[in-house]
Design an enzyme around this catalytic site. Sequence first.
Site, PDB file in Angstrom:
ATOM      1  N   GLY A 216     -97.010  90.913 -61.996  1.00 32.05           N
ATOM      2  CA  GLY A 216     -97.338  92.336 -62.110  1.00 32.05           C
ATOM      3  C   GLY A 216     -96.690  93.136 -61.006  1.00 32.05           C
ATOM      4  N   ASN A 217     -97.129  94.357 -60.814  1.00 33.61           N
ATOM      5  CA  ASN A 217     -96.579  95.194 -59.751  1.00 33.61           C
ATOM      6  C   ASN A 217     -97.665  96.134 -59.228  1.00 33.61           C
ATOM      7  OD1 ASN A 217     -96.431  97.813 -61.326  1.00 33.61           O
ATOM      8  ND2 ASN A 217     -95.254  96.436 -62.632  1.00 33.61           N
ATOM      9  N   ARG A 218     -97.299  96.934 -58.226  1.00 36.08           N
ATOM     10  CA  ARG A 218     -98.317  97.712 -57.514  1.00 36.08           C
ATOM     11  C   ARG A 218     -98.581  99.086 -58.118  1.00 36.08           C
ATOM     12  NH1 ARG A 218     -95.757  98.323 -52.178  1.00 36.08           N
ATOM     13  NH2 ARG A 218     -97.639  99.448 -51.629  1.00 36.08           N
ATOM     14  N   SER A 219     -97.989  99.395 -59.250  1.00 35.31           N
ATOM     15  CA  SER A 219     -98.176 100.739 -59.803  1.00 35.31           C
ATOM     16  C   SER A 219     -99.632 100.968 -60.232  1.00 35.31           C
ATOM     17  CB  SER A 219     -97.256 100.922 -61.006  1.00 35.31           C
ATOM     18  OG  SER A 219     -97.543 102.144 -61.620  1.00 35.31           O
TER      19      SER A 219
END
Length: 413
Positions: A216-219
Amino acid sequence: MTETTVRALGASAGPSRIVLGVTGGIAAYKSAILARLFVKAGHDVRIIPTDSALQMVGRTTFAALSSHPVHTSVFDDPEGVEHVRVGDEAELVVIAPATANTIAKLAHGVADNLLTTTTLVATCPILVVPAMHTQMWNHPGTQANVQTLRDRGVYVLDPAVGRLTGADSGVGRMPEPEQIAQTAFGMLIDQDLAGTRFVISAGGTREPIDPVRFLGNRSTGRFGIALALNAAQRGAKVDLVACNIDRALLPNHPRITVHPVGTARELQDAMTQKADGASVLIMTAAVADFRPAQSGGSKFKKGAGATPDITLIENPDILKGLASDRSHGALVVGFAAETGDEHGTVLDYGKKKAIAKDADLLVVNRVGETVGFGDVDTAITILDREGNPVAEDEGTKSHMAGIVLDTIATHVR
Ligand code: CTP
């Protein structure tokens, strides 16, 4: 949302005459805070409580906050014909909290106190903020009345879920004053996007590695949400394709429909499905460029000496797809989150990306450890298809969302 953001949004709408109706729910004490937010934003506020509301909060409090006399009956100031004058002049009527009783009266045109009479006279937008016990909210009578009001164009906010008057909790709680103020200010904004439909992706995709782990990512989705809210407040209908966004952040606006998705391929399906007939497609979502080739049906286990090999395969480029197949006829807007490095600046990479993606507009913003993600200010430059800057600014995400939509508005008119 901070009070500063609420003030900035309210101030941008210019000073207006707001009637704040307060009815007899325990949440009436929060109306004092709401009145203060309105006054702080420079608006002229007339507070009209019902007699029951005055059981909860004193007349003096409302009079001091609004700097106007506070009446509950048409007979309190008969020579001034207050209900006609105040109702006529109102640019927005907000009723918060609105009890089941007052909602029923509004739905059926009953005029038995100064508030209901003034509301019958008013032709401006009306915001109703219900607050009551769960059973009363869920009652078919209340639901039918709410539907009647909504069909008539009255903006009825959904109540929040949480602690109610006693020890009980559930749906029926009045939303916080900041949220109500934000919605109210939105209703004072010029409806320059009325008649358009936006499809906006927000958040970050998650690509499963196994049933419990993902790439995933930090958005957080905040920018896409700010865009969705701003567009809806300006009259657009919005399909918000929400990738793994915290429920508490999701907007509550009748013109926004939220479509939750998880992976890049689910996001692509949702965007393609909603694209047809849309006016604008905006990709703010942080899409995982790669996904595990296989995501097992059971959890990876450690031990036995071996570490798992995860083979990655490329995900579709959703923005590029939307920009290359123009059968939908919509304006396509992309985002580029760039850090810059020793080989090029943020804008160098932005320009390359604008040309490669072929979207009509590309919004470039700088991201890093401490900038760009979460509840922080952001700096953007908007590039056209050839990578030429057409607008730039920096500030809160809510302010930036306004700048992006101003640029978009010049293309969809
Ligand atoms: N995007 C997309 N599909 C992908 C990757 C990105 O639609 N598989 C969209 C994003 O939503 C954004 C734009 O493309 O609107 C740019 O995203 P960004 O992550 O900055 O660029 P990438 O194309 O992933 O390129 P790179 O990571 O190599 O910079």
